[in-house]
Scaffold this active site. Structure first.
Site, mmCIF file in Angstrom:
data_model
loop_
_atom_site.group_PDB
_atom_site.id
_atom_site.type_symbol
_atom_site.label_atom_id
_atom_site.label_comp_id
_atom_site.label_asym_id
_atom_site.label_seq_id
_atom_site.Cartn_x
_atom_site.Cartn_y
_atom_site.Cartn_z
ATOM 1 N N ARG A 129 -16.060 7.531 12.497
ATOM 2 C CA ARG A 129 -14.897 8.395 12.343
ATOM 3 C C ARG A 129 -15.345 9.822 12.082
ATOM 4 N NH1 ARG A 129 -12.361 10.636 8.027
ATOM 5 N NH2 ARG A 129 -13.352 9.328 6.455
ATOM 6 N N LEU A 177 -1.563 7.281 2.040
ATOM 7 C CA LEU A 177 -0.903 8.119 3.040
ATOM 8 C C LEU A 177 -0.137 7.264 4.039
ATOM 9 C CD1 LEU A 177 -3.479 10.921 3.787
ATOM 10 C CD2 LEU A 177 -1.451 10.983 2.357
ATOM 11 N N ALA A 178 -0.787 6.217 4.536
ATOM 12 C CA ALA A 178 -0.148 5.403 5.564
ATOM 13 C C ALA A 178 1.074 4.685 4.996
ATOM 14 C CB ALA A 178 -1.144 4.401 6.133
ATOM 15 N N GLY A 219 0.836 -1.199 0.000
ATOM 16 C CA GLY A 219 0.000 0.000 0.000
ATOM 17 C C GLY A 219 0.867 1.243 0.000
ATOM 18 N N GLU A 274 -6.322 3.080 7.176
ATOM 19 C CA GLU A 274 -7.718 2.649 7.228
ATOM 20 C C GLU A 274 -7.865 1.143 7.418
ATOM 21 O OE1 GLU A 274 -10.180 4.376 4.171
ATOM 22 O OE2 GLU A 274 -11.881 3.089 4.671
ATOM 23 N N HIS A 326 -21.531 8.004 4.477
ATOM 24 C CA HIS A 326 -21.305 9.453 4.409
ATOM 25 C C HIS A 326 -22.576 10.149 3.940
ATOM 26 C CE1 HIS A 326 -19.567 13.301 3.478
ATOM 27 N NE2 HIS A 326 -18.407 12.923 3.954
ATOM 28 N N HIS A 337 -18.779 4.741 2.637
ATOM 29 C CA HIS A 337 -17.642 5.638 2.447
ATOM 30 C C HIS A 337 -16.350 5.182 3.117
ATOM 31 C CE1 HIS A 337 -15.409 9.357 2.188
ATOM 32 N NE2 HIS A 337 -15.389 9.509 3.489
ATOM 33 N N LEU A 397 -7.110 11.051 7.318
ATOM 34 C CA LEU A 397 -5.826 11.494 6.775
ATOM 35 C C LEU A 397 -4.841 11.648 7.926
ATOM 36 C CD1 LEU A 397 -7.060 14.149 4.169
ATOM 37 C CD2 LEU A 397 -6.596 11.722 3.830
ATOM 38 N N ARG A 454 -21.242 12.360 10.974
ATOM 39 C CA ARG A 454 -21.789 11.738 9.770
ATOM 40 C C ARG A 454 -22.905 10.748 10.029
ATOM 41 N NH1 ARG A 454 -15.914 11.003 6.855
ATOM 42 N NH2 ARG A 454 -15.791 13.233 6.448
#
Ligand SMILES: Cc1cc2nc3c(=O)[nH]c(=O)nc-3n(C[C@H](O)[C@H](O)[C@H](O)COP(=O)(O)OP(=O)(O)OC[C@H]3O[C@@H](n4cnc5c(N)ncnc54)[C@H](O)[C@@H]3O)c2cc1C
Ligand code: FES
Lengths: 637, 253
Positions: free
Chosen positions: A435, A43-44, A40, A425, A266, A401, A441, A330
């Site tokens: 969340r 971001l992570a 992956g 995630e 979402h 979402h 992020l 949400r």
């Protein structure tokens, strides 16, 4: 199996510092002897690959797209939270921690969330140093906006493209290490299995998506950062390729799967327009800073929105939740929209939408200011719907979402397989049952830049180097399993396409395991998913061979896994006989129809253990302790 | 909503060695509300049912940000509209009975892999050569320590919006990657954080671009016209200034 979360002792604010001090270190000269696989490059993953390589480890990074820069983090629009308190509005590490625990409806670990809030500020500093162009005020200082579930402005953003800018930052840091020879990238790789030797994760098996070759890679530790599984619903805001395959295979190799039923719907997405619909497009939560959500008071009112006078509109979130208004979390916003629609007040041709209206904001702030903040979202909306949101209100509807559930990890981000870590995630760690916006992020980058390097050092320092290669029987067996599965898929030669079967699964998930769940529906869903799974293995049709680019084959392997995971999600939802956050059990609501938790019986993480094909999974519970915040009925009124 | 009947001419090529050819397909009842990729999904479902190989095309986010998709549609990169990616092109922009020609990006730097898919890994190698600010994790100063004028920031962001789809290369008669390279150079040089390595960066990225077989830029402006993010020719002008500046400095040293 006893689940040990390994939360360090001590005061909340000191836990992470103490832990860092107690971790064993790998001597700088030895680091280059260790190889780490990162699956992956979102971001992570990209942040982890870059940071670990900077320390001197040898890193191999894998992704399924043609370039690591295209990981789905790129699509995040709204922003990233951090407790900087630049706005002088009373934010602090403790407040971000508190909001996140509360937003998650008291189903997350205090220690993890506190650490997340603690490192949040460093993330912003790091990104700015990389050249991430966050929005700024005229004076040159950073600007913020507000997101749901918070009463302070702590969200940093770059137009409606925050994820893109953050990911390009992490990607460029990683590519710098590629140039320096410390990271090797493997795009177009479909990771299909995790290899465990002597109880430790030692590598992966993948399908090269161009040649079809099944290949093995070995390392001293394996990191999964493969994102969420919202595509189990077929229609979702995720990219088409997002999948659960790597984490699901890890699960089958012994990694427990935590809270699979904690999925997030979402509230603000562009509604479905027809059966050919292939994905749903998110309209960022940031729009709720200025947009007002409403439906006509009278279900029979079919006038165009601009002809419905103020007095005949129901701004239902503002009415029901005066203190948070349109910025409720949400789960609350989605459920309320559903309620309106179920009452027949939905708008648009299909009746499956509510309005998100900017007229008042445009009047108050001027059109230019709205364009500056949300221009690209407005354009995107117009492209898709052919309607101009500057003139007519947007029509929006909830969509699947994000997934709070994922691989169970301890405080050190390690799964129940030693040497296998899960970041971003794909783990379950920080968001409880819901969340908050702009916190994914933050979590991905916290895990990747600031947490994993310490945890993995501690693990590696205690593990012995050996001379194993991918010739080990465990690798050969995993390669064979992967090949066998691919051949089985190709040989079914039935009559249904993969998408058809995936849509069938999605429909069941949405209807019975979606925004509102009950025992009867969930029981039914389990059976239906099983039936679709059987049908899949009898009836799927894939053209072509393994030894070429074969997109139907790629999809089929993913859907096969979703068909197993889907059943576990339904089972987990069935067992959790309380409502919390995004998990709404109709049997458990307050008098005002809000989610009603049952702390006595369900203040735990549900971690599932795989127990063989078609056998029920075994449930383990990690009790949650709340020392620093007192769980209460969440109220946003 | 209306329904369209269309005639498609699609480039089919088994792999990089295959010569490739156009194949004609007729397709009925396409809703004007579909995206062009959804139209291809419908075609592929039909092909699979008939036992034929579906058309391979690249896509992921389907909302114009990941840069995966990219089809040369009726002779234009990402189709007839300005400032959108292929996945954002909706069928309402086509007429009933129309012929739509679908081809892959064609450029020396982007070898075709299959049907409409090409290999764009050259872009990654260009970034690895210098498209970054060389800072390690940890130790960054406070994000507000250096104020950045809003105007510079906005300009940097305009350039940073590049999604790396490769439309600029596909649109250029020289198959140059100048817009892609310039966008990154411009993004970073407009920020104080990107200044220390400005000379090194511009040389490294341009060298790599050349090595990858991309052509040179003759200012035809086709790249910017077809860029789904509307990245302007200003970035190329800025790259030229940066290159000149760096060359002068190098001579002095
Ligand atoms: C439309 C949208 C908008 C969002 N907006 C926001 C926002 O404003 N703020 C916020 O905080 N969060 C937002 N989120 C959530 C957030 O973007 C994600 O949770 C986060 O980016 C996930 O990052 P990640 O690194 O965990 O995974 P991802 O970015 O999804 O990366 C997954 C990586 O794993 C790879 N991978 C997956 N499976 C395999 C496999 N089998 N083999 C090989 N590689 C594999 C992929 O190639 C990819 O590189 C948004 C999400 C969506 C969908
Ligand atoms: S599919 Fe992501 S930009 Fe088109």
């Amino acid at each position: 199996m006893k689940l040990d979360s390994k939360i360090p002792a001590g005061n909340l604010a000191e836990k992470w510092s103490n832990q860092k001090f107690n971790y064993k270190l790998v001597n700088p000269a030895n680091k280059r002897k260790y190889e780490i696989i990162v699956v992956g490059t979102g971001l992570a993953g990209a942040a982890a690959a870059a940071s670990l390589a900077e320390l001197g480890y040898k890193v191999k990074a894998f992704c399924y797209q043609d370039s690591p820069r295209r990981a789905h983090s790129i699509a995040a629009q709204g922003g990233i939270n951090a407790a900087k308190n630049y706005q002088n509005d009373g934010d602090s590490v403790f407040r971000l921690f508190y909001d996140t625990v509360k937003g998650g409806d008291y189903r997350s670990r205090e220690a993890n969330v506190y650490r997340l809030a603690e490192v949040s500020s460093n993330i912003i500093d790091q990104c700015v140093a990389q050249g991430v162009p966050f929005a700024r005020e005229y004076g040159g200082l950073l600007d913020n906006r507000s997101f749901g579930g918070a009463q302070v402005s702590r969200t940093f953003y770059a137009r409606g493209e925050t994820g893109q800018q953050l990911l390009l930052g992490a990607y460029s840091a990683m590519m710098r290490q590629v140039g320096l020879g410390n990271v090797e990238i493997f795009p177009r790789s479909d990771v299909q299995d995790i290899v465990v030797i002597d109880g430790r994760a030692r590598g992966i098996v993948l399908r090269d998506m161009v040649s079809g070759k099944i290949e093995s890679y070995i390392a001293d530790a394996v990191i999964l950062a493969t994102g969420g599984y919202a595509n189990v619903f077929y229609l979702s805001t995720n990219a088409k390729g997002c999948n659960a395959t790597a984490i699901w295979r890890a699960h089958k190799k012994g990694a427990l799967f935590a809270n699979p039923c904690f999925t997030q719907i979402h509230p603000t997405c562009i509604p479905v327009s027809g059966s050919y619909q292939s994905k749903l497009t998110l309209m960022s939560e940031s729009l709720r800073n200025d947009g007002r959500i409403w439906v006509p008071k009278d279900p029979n009112d079919k006038r165009p929105p601009n002809e419905i006078p103020e007095s005949e509109r129901d701004y239902f979130l503002e009415r029901k939740y005066p203190s948070f208004g349109n910025l409720v979390p949400r789960d609350v916003a989605s459920r309320n929209a559903k309620e309106m629609i179920d009452d027949g007040k939905g708008v648009g041709l299909t009746g499956k939408a509510v309005y998100l209206d900017f007229a008042e904001a445009i009047q108050r702030l001027g059109k230019d200011s709205i364009t500056e903040k949300y221009g690209n979202l407005f354009e995107m909306y117009e492209q898709i719907t052919n309607e101009d949101p500057y003139k007519v209100p947007m029509r929006i509807y909830p969509a699947s979402h994000y997934t709070m559930g994922g691989l169970w990890v301890d405080y050190n981000l390690m799964t129940t397989i030693p040497g296998l870590f899960a970041l971003g995630e794909c783990n379950f760690s920080d968001h409880g049952a819901n969340r908050l916006g702009a916190s994914a992020l933050m979590q991905g980058l916290a895990d990747g830049y600031f947490i994993i390097s310490y945890c993995i050092g501690d693990y590696l320092a205690q593990s012995k180097k050996d001379k194993l290669t991918t010739d080990a029987p465990e690798f050969k067996q995993a390669e064979k399993d992967v090949s066998d599965k691919i051949n089985r898929l190709l040989n079914v030669n039935g009559s249904k396409t993969v998408d058809e079967l995936h849509r069938e699964l999605g429909m069941v998930m949405w209807d019975y395991v979606g925004m509102s769940r009950n025992a009867e529906g969930l029981t039914k869903a389990k059976k239906m998913i099983k039936d679709i799974r059987e049908d899949f293995w009898k009836n799927v049709k894939i053209i072509g061979t393994n030894e070429e680019i074969n997109q139907s084959l790629e999809k089929a392997a993913r859907v096969a896994d979703f068909l197993e995971l889907g059943e576990l999600i339904a089972e987990d939802a069935l067992q959790r006989m309380e409502s919390c956050g995004g998990h709404f059990r109709e049997e458990s609501q307050t008098e005002e129809n809000e989610a009603k938790r049952d702390d006595e019986n369900f203040s735990h993480v549900a971690a599932w253990q795989y127990n063989g094909a078609d056998k029920p999974e075994v449930l383990h519970k990690e009790q949650l302790q709340f020392e620093f915040v007192k769980p209460s009925q969440r109220s946003y009124k | 909503m209306a329904l369209l009947n269309l005639h498609l001419k699609v480039w089919r090529q088994k792999n990089n060695e295959d010569e490739g050819r156009f194949v004609d397909y007729n397709i009925q009842d396409i809703s004007t509300e579909m995206s062009i990729l959804e139209m291809l999904d419908v075609l592929n479902e039909k092909l699979i049912k008939e036992g034929q190989e579906p058309v391979a095309f690249e896509h992921d986010c389907r909302e114009g940000i990941c840069g995966c998709c990219g089809i040369f549609i009726n002779g234009r990169a990402h189709g007839p509209l300005k400032r959108i990616t292929t996945c954002q092109l909706y069928m309402r922009h086509f007429k009933d009975g129309e012929t739509i020609v679908l081809e892959p990006w064609r450029a020396k730097g982007f070898p075709v892999l299959k049907d409409l898919m090409v290999d764009r890994s050259a872009f990654d190698r260009i970034i690895a050569a210098g498209g970054f600010v060389a800072v390690n994790t940890g130790g960054a100063p406070d994000a507000n320590a250096v104020p950045i004028p809003k105007h510079n920031l906005e300009k940097a962001l305009d350039a940073a919006e590049c999604i790396g789809c490769g439309a600029c290369v596909a649109a250029c008669k020289n198959a140059s990657a100048m817009l892609f390279v310039s966008a990154k150079v411009s993004h970073l040089v407009r920020l104080p954080q990107g200044k220390p390595e400005r000379e090194k960066r511009v040389f490294a990225m341009l060298n790599q671009m050349e090595k990858e077989g991309f052509g040179s830029c003759t200012n035809t402006e086709a790249c910017s016209a077809e860029c789904p993010k509307g990245i302007s020719m200003d970035v190329i002008a800025q790259l030229r200034r940066e290159y000149f500046r760096a060359s002068v400095r190098q001579e002095k040293e």
